[in-house]
Scaffold this motif. Structure first.
Motif, PDB file in Angstrom:
ATOM      1  N   ASP A  23       9.375 -85.178  20.359  1.00 42.36           N
ATOM      2  CA  ASP A  23       9.732 -85.268  18.934  1.00 42.36           C
ATOM      3  C   ASP A  23      10.787 -84.249  18.525  1.00 42.36           C
ATOM      4  O   ASP A  23      11.425 -84.398  17.486  1.00 42.36           O
ATOM      5  CB  ASP A  23       8.499 -85.043  18.053  1.00 42.36           C
ATOM      6  CG  ASP A  23       7.480 -86.140  18.243  1.00 42.36           C
ATOM      7  OD1 ASP A  23       7.902 -87.260  18.588  1.00 42.36           O
ATOM      8  OD2 ASP A  23       6.282 -85.866  18.066  1.00 42.36           O
ATOM      9  N   GLY A  24      10.929 -83.186  19.309  1.00 38.95           N
ATOM     10  CA  GLY A  24      11.914 -82.163  18.940  1.00 38.95           C
ATOM     11  C   GLY A  24      11.484 -80.783  19.394  1.00 38.95           C
ATOM     12  O   GLY A  24      10.601 -80.644  20.244  1.00 38.95           O
ATOM     13  N   VAL A  25      12.119 -79.773  18.801  1.00 40.91           N
ATOM     14  CA  VAL A  25      11.802 -78.391  19.165  1.00 40.91           C
ATOM     15  C   VAL A  25      11.344 -77.675  17.894  1.00 40.91           C
ATOM     16  O   VAL A  25      12.078 -77.621  16.899  1.00 40.91           O
ATOM     17  CB  VAL A  25      13.036 -77.682  19.762  1.00 40.91           C
ATOM     18  CG1 VAL A  25      12.714 -76.239  20.114  1.00 40.91           C
ATOM     19  CG2 VAL A  25      13.531 -78.421  21.008  1.00 40.91           C
ATOM     20  N   PHE A  26      10.138 -77.137  17.922  1.00 39.54           N
ATOM     21  CA  PHE A  26       9.543 -76.578  16.715  1.00 39.54           C
ATOM     22  C   PHE A  26       9.255 -75.090  16.897  1.00 39.54           C
ATOM     23  O   PHE A  26       8.756 -74.677  17.939  1.00 39.54           O
ATOM     24  CB  PHE A  26       8.288 -77.379  16.348  1.00 39.54           C
ATOM     25  CG  PHE A  26       8.613 -78.849  16.219  1.00 39.54           C
ATOM     26  CD1 PHE A  26       9.207 -79.335  15.070  1.00 39.54           C
ATOM     27  CD2 PHE A  26       8.413 -79.712  17.294  1.00 39.54           C
ATOM     28  CE1 PHE A  26       9.564 -80.680  14.966  1.00 39.54           C
ATOM     29  CE2 PHE A  26       8.774 -81.062  17.201  1.00 39.54           C
ATOM     30  CZ  PHE A  26       9.356 -81.547  16.037  1.00 39.54           C
ATOM     31  N   VAL A  27       9.591 -74.319  15.868  1.00 37.33           N
ATOM     32  CA  VAL A  27       9.483 -72.862  15.968  1.00 37.33           C
ATOM     33  C   VAL A  27       8.060 -72.427  15.608  1.00 37.33           C
ATOM     34  O   VAL A  27       7.583 -72.699  14.509  1.00 37.33           O
ATOM     35  CB  VAL A  27      10.522 -72.191  15.032  1.00 37.33           C
ATOM     36  CG1 VAL A  27      10.391 -70.672  15.079  1.00 37.33           C
ATOM     37  CG2 VAL A  27      11.940 -72.612  15.418  1.00 37.33           C
ATOM     38  N   LEU A  28       7.407 -71.752  16.536  1.00 35.16           N
ATOM     39  CA  LEU A  28       6.051 -71.249  16.285  1.00 35.16           C
ATOM     40  C   LEU A  28       6.094 -69.831  15.743  1.00 35.16           C
ATOM     41  O   LEU A  28       5.222 -69.411  15.004  1.00 35.16           O
ATOM     42  CB  LEU A  28       5.221 -71.294  17.569  1.00 35.16           C
ATOM     43  CG  LEU A  28       5.108 -72.661  18.262  1.00 35.16           C
ATOM     44  CD1 LEU A  28       4.197 -72.559  19.477  1.00 35.16           C
ATOM     45  CD2 LEU A  28       4.559 -73.714  17.297  1.00 35.16           C
ATOM     46  N   SER A  29       7.115 -69.069  16.160  1.00 39.35           N
ATOM     47  CA  SER A  29       7.304 -67.724  15.606  1.00 39.35           C
ATOM     48  C   SER A  29       8.754 -67.341  15.792  1.00 39.35           C
ATOM     49  O   SER A  29       9.431 -67.817  16.710  1.00 39.35           O
ATOM     50  CB  SER A  29       6.398 -66.718  16.325  1.00 39.35           C
ATOM     51  OG  SER A  29       6.791 -66.603  17.676  1.00 39.35           O
ATOM     52  N   ASN A  30       9.259 -66.501  14.877  1.00 41.42           N
ATOM     53  CA  ASN A  30      10.670 -66.092  14.941  1.00 41.42           C
ATOM     54  C   ASN A  30      10.750 -64.685  14.356  1.00 41.42           C
ATOM     55  O   ASN A  30      10.731 -64.514  13.149  1.00 41.42           O
ATOM     56  CB  ASN A  30      11.512 -67.085  14.122  1.00 41.42           C
ATOM     57  CG  ASN A  30      12.990 -66.774  14.191  1.00 41.42           C
ATOM     58  OD1 ASN A  30      13.484 -66.348  15.237  1.00 41.42           O
ATOM     59  ND2 ASN A  30      13.693 -66.972  13.089  1.00 41.42           N
ATOM     60  N   TYR A 124      22.651 -74.394  20.099  1.00 40.88           N
ATOM     61  CA  TYR A 124      21.320 -75.021  20.089  1.00 40.88           C
ATOM     62  C   TYR A 124      20.551 -74.746  18.796  1.00 40.88           C
ATOM     63  O   TYR A 124      19.514 -75.373  18.554  1.00 40.88           O
ATOM     64  CB  TYR A 124      20.511 -74.608  21.319  1.00 40.88           C
ATOM     65  CG  TYR A 124      20.863 -75.441  22.536  1.00 40.88           C
ATOM     66  CD1 TYR A 124      20.301 -76.695  22.726  1.00 40.88           C
ATOM     67  CD2 TYR A 124      21.786 -74.981  23.468  1.00 40.88           C
ATOM     68  CE1 TYR A 124      20.634 -77.471  23.826  1.00 40.88           C
ATOM     69  CE2 TYR A 124      22.130 -75.742  24.571  1.00 40.88           C
ATOM     70  CZ  TYR A 124      21.550 -76.986  24.749  1.00 40.88           C
ATOM     71  OH  TYR A 124      21.883 -77.751  25.825  1.00 40.88           O
ATOM     72  N   ALA A 125      21.042 -73.831  17.958  1.00 47.55           N
ATOM     73  CA  ALA A 125      20.402 -73.630  16.650  1.00 47.55           C
ATOM     74  C   ALA A 125      20.400 -74.951  15.882  1.00 47.55           C
ATOM     75  O   ALA A 125      19.543 -75.193  15.029  1.00 47.55           O
ATOM     76  CB  ALA A 125      21.141 -72.557  15.860  1.00 47.55           C
ATOM     77  N   ASN A 126      21.366 -75.823  16.206  1.00 48.51           N
ATOM     78  CA  ASN A 126      21.438 -77.127  15.549  1.00 48.51           C
ATOM     79  C   ASN A 126      20.454 -78.143  16.119  1.00 48.51           C
ATOM     80  O   ASN A 126      20.374 -79.268  15.639  1.00 48.51           O
ATOM     81  CB  ASN A 126      22.864 -77.686  15.648  1.00 48.51           C
ATOM     82  CG  ASN A 126      23.713 -77.203  14.492  1.00 48.51           C
ATOM     83  OD1 ASN A 126      23.329 -77.362  13.338  1.00 48.51           O
ATOM     84  ND2 ASN A 126      24.841 -76.585  14.788  1.00 48.51           N
ATOM     85  N   PHE A 127      19.730 -77.764  17.171  1.00 45.67           N
ATOM     86  CA  PHE A 127      18.775 -78.697  17.776  1.00 45.67           C
ATOM     87  C   PHE A 127      17.336 -78.281  17.505  1.00 45.67           C
ATOM     88  O   PHE A 127      16.402 -78.835  18.073  1.00 45.67           O
ATOM     89  CB  PHE A 127      19.043 -78.815  19.287  1.00 45.67           C
ATOM     90  CG  PHE A 127      20.354 -79.492  19.573  1.00 45.67           C
ATOM     91  CD1 PHE A 127      20.414 -80.871  19.715  1.00 45.67           C
ATOM     92  CD2 PHE A 127      21.532 -78.759  19.630  1.00 45.67           C
ATOM     93  CE1 PHE A 127      21.621 -81.506  19.945  1.00 45.67           C
ATOM     94  CE2 PHE A 127      22.751 -79.387  19.858  1.00 45.67           C
ATOM     95  CZ  PHE A 127      22.804 -80.762  20.015  1.00 45.67           C
ATOM     96  N   ILE A 128      17.181 -77.268  16.629  1.00 43.87           N
ATOM     97  CA  ILE A 128      15.827 -76.869  16.223  1.00 43.87           C
ATOM     98  C   ILE A 128      15.335 -77.898  15.204  1.00 43.87           C
ATOM     99  O   ILE A 128      16.083 -78.293  14.311  1.00 43.87           O
ATOM    100  CB  ILE A 128      15.840 -75.446  15.608  1.00 43.87           C
ATOM    101  CG1 ILE A 128      16.195 -74.406  16.679  1.00 43.87           C
ATOM    102  CG2 ILE A 128      14.506 -75.111  14.949  1.00 43.87           C
ATOM    103  CD1 ILE A 128      16.392 -72.988  16.153  1.00 43.87           C
ATOM    104  N   ALA A 322      15.463 -69.673  22.560  1.00 35.06           N
ATOM    105  CA  ALA A 322      14.296 -70.375  23.084  1.00 35.06           C
ATOM    106  C   ALA A 322      14.538 -71.889  23.077  1.00 35.06           C
ATOM    107  O   ALA A 322      14.142 -72.597  24.011  1.00 35.06           O
ATOM    108  CB  ALA A 322      13.062 -70.029  22.260  1.00 35.06           C
ATOM    109  N   CYS A 323      15.219 -72.380  22.044  1.00 39.09           N
ATOM    110  CA  CYS A 323      15.518 -73.816  21.956  1.00 39.09           C
ATOM    111  C   CYS A 323      16.449 -74.226  23.105  1.00 39.09           C
ATOM    112  O   CYS A 323      16.210 -75.233  23.788  1.00 39.09           O
ATOM    113  CB  CYS A 323      16.140 -74.126  20.595  1.00 39.09           C
ATOM    114  SG  CYS A 323      16.566 -75.861  20.389  1.00 39.09           S
ATOM    115  N   ALA A 324      17.491 -73.419  23.333  1.00 40.99           N
ATOM    116  CA  ALA A 324      18.392 -73.688  24.468  1.00 40.99           C
ATOM    117  C   ALA A 324      17.590 -73.647  25.772  1.00 40.99           C
ATOM    118  O   ALA A 324      17.813 -74.454  26.676  1.00 40.99           O
ATOM    119  CB  ALA A 324      19.510 -72.646  24.493  1.00 40.99           C
ATOM    120  N   GLY A 325      16.642 -72.717  25.827  1.00 37.90           N
ATOM    121  CA  GLY A 325      15.793 -72.579  27.015  1.00 37.90           C
ATOM    122  C   GLY A 325      14.967 -73.835  27.261  1.00 37.90           C
ATOM    123  O   GLY A 325      14.801 -74.277  28.397  1.00 37.90           O
TER     124      GLY A 325
END
Ligand code: KG4
Ligand code: ZN
Length: 344
Positions: A23-30, A124-128, A322-325
């Motif tokens: 579904d995508g890449v979701f931030v759990l903590s930043n 990759y900030a655009n793929f979060i 992390a998203c790029a990762g």
């Protein structure tokens, strides 16, 4: 898949955990520990001071990011799939802290490690967030504008980048920072120039200041901003009352940069017939740039998708790393910790 991202390229110590799936890449903590207040005193980043601060901050920041994401450190292999770390470009002394910390943790936790180029991280900030159909996005033209870089990147697929133009001297963010210093404003210059520019009233302001639009119709997709800085220096040297006109100078300086960036981005999108345009990097926090580029795209390329990162992912952060990762981990592009190198 859960990825811990680590970012220490310049003056932000950052760690984040993302979870990626279909579904995508979701931030759990930043988590970001910024050193801006420390470097402000010097009018810019002092590399040795930055490195020492990173050493103090890195473990507490990583700890906080893991805790917020509910990662159990005692059972880390079950909860975390890989560590992604920005390996450059950036300040070598700053990068060393993040890279060596990532290597040590990867070794002791026995989990894979991924090397991320800092500029790719910004992209990759655009793929979060929720993922879009890649058939609708690629090829994409990406305007990457930060304190260290100004580039037009053609992205044909995940991890397939080609730089089609870049600055021959100063980066756009660097130009903002230097202009702010000349005008007696604080560091970092971008947000301050932008808020001064907002005070400028086009209808009532008297002093109409004109600045050049460097290389707007030559040099292919390359940029040059050092001449603009010199133009500003000459203009304020001649104007004894320039301090009363800061908003006018800030407005014209900002607009000159925006005009060049937008003009070259649109030409590149037309030349490469891209399906999307993305904006990224610290300067992508600039509200006028975001607004004017969106307007220009909807007027001249209405079928093109326009993506900008959430404000919190414009300046340096570890969620983008992390998203790029995540996308590299999907392709199993891991690096042995012994082979992990800084790439300046
Ligand atoms: O991406 P970033 O955090 O660090 C680098 O990779 O260089 O970008 C920092 C740069 C600084 O030069 C700062 O002045 C600029 O981004 N910046 C802005 C704005 N916010 C940050 N420039 C223009 N307008 C802004 N609102
Ligand atoms: Zn950056």
């Amino acid at each position: 898949m859960k990825i811990l991202g680590i970012e220490t390229s310049c003056d932000e110590t950052a760690a984040a955990v993302v979870e990626g799936n279909e579904d995508g890449v979701f931030v759990l903590s930043n988590v970001i520990s910024s050193q801006i207040d420390i470097h402000k005193k010097y009018g810019g980043v002092v590399p040795e001071v930055a490195a020492r601060e990173h050493v103090l901050n890195i473990l507490p920041v990583i700890d906080k990011a893991l805790k917020k994401a509910d990662i159990d450190k005692k059972n880390i292999k079950k909860d975390l799939d890989a560590i992604a770390v920005a390996t450059g470009p950036g300040l070598i002394t700053s990068l060393l802290v993040g890279v060596e910390s990532a290597k040590t943790l990867a070794y002791s936790w026995n989990i894979p490690i991924i090397s991320i180029n800092h500029i790719a991280g910004h992209i990759y900030a655009n793929f979060i967030g929720k993922s879009l159909d890649t058939k609708l996005l690629f090829p994409s033209i990406i305007l990457t504008v930060s304190g260290g870089h100004t580039m037009l990147v053609l992205m044909r697929d995940f991890d397939k980048f080609e730089t089609i133009g870049e600055t021959r001297d100063d980066a756009a963010g660097e130009a903002f920072d230097k202009a702010a210093k000349m005008l007696g404003l604080s560091y970092p210059g971008g947000p301050i120039i932008s808020s001064e520019a907002e005070k400028y009233n086009k209808n009532t302001s008297q002093n109409i200041i004109k600045m050049p639009r460097p290389m707007i119709s030559k040099g292919g997709f390359d940029f040059s901003f050092s001449g603009l800085k010199t133009a500003l220096r000459y203009a304020i040297e001649e104007d004894k009352n320039y301090q009363k006109n800061i908003p006018a100078y800030a407005h014209e300086f900002q607009q000159a940069i925006i005009d060049v960036l937008i003009s070259k981005t649109i030409s590149a999108a037309k030349k490469y017939r891209t399906k999307s345009i993305m904006l990224t990097g610290g300067v992508s926090a600039n509200k006028e740039l975001r607004f004017q580029l969106a307007q220009k795209i909807s007027a001249s390329l209405p079928d093109t998708i326009f993506k900008i990162p959430d404000m919190q992912y414009t300046t340096d952060n570890a969620a983008m790393v992390a998203c790029a990762g995540y996308y590299k981990a999907k392709q199993r592009k891991f690096t042995k910790w012994q082979d992990m190198k800084i790439e300046l």
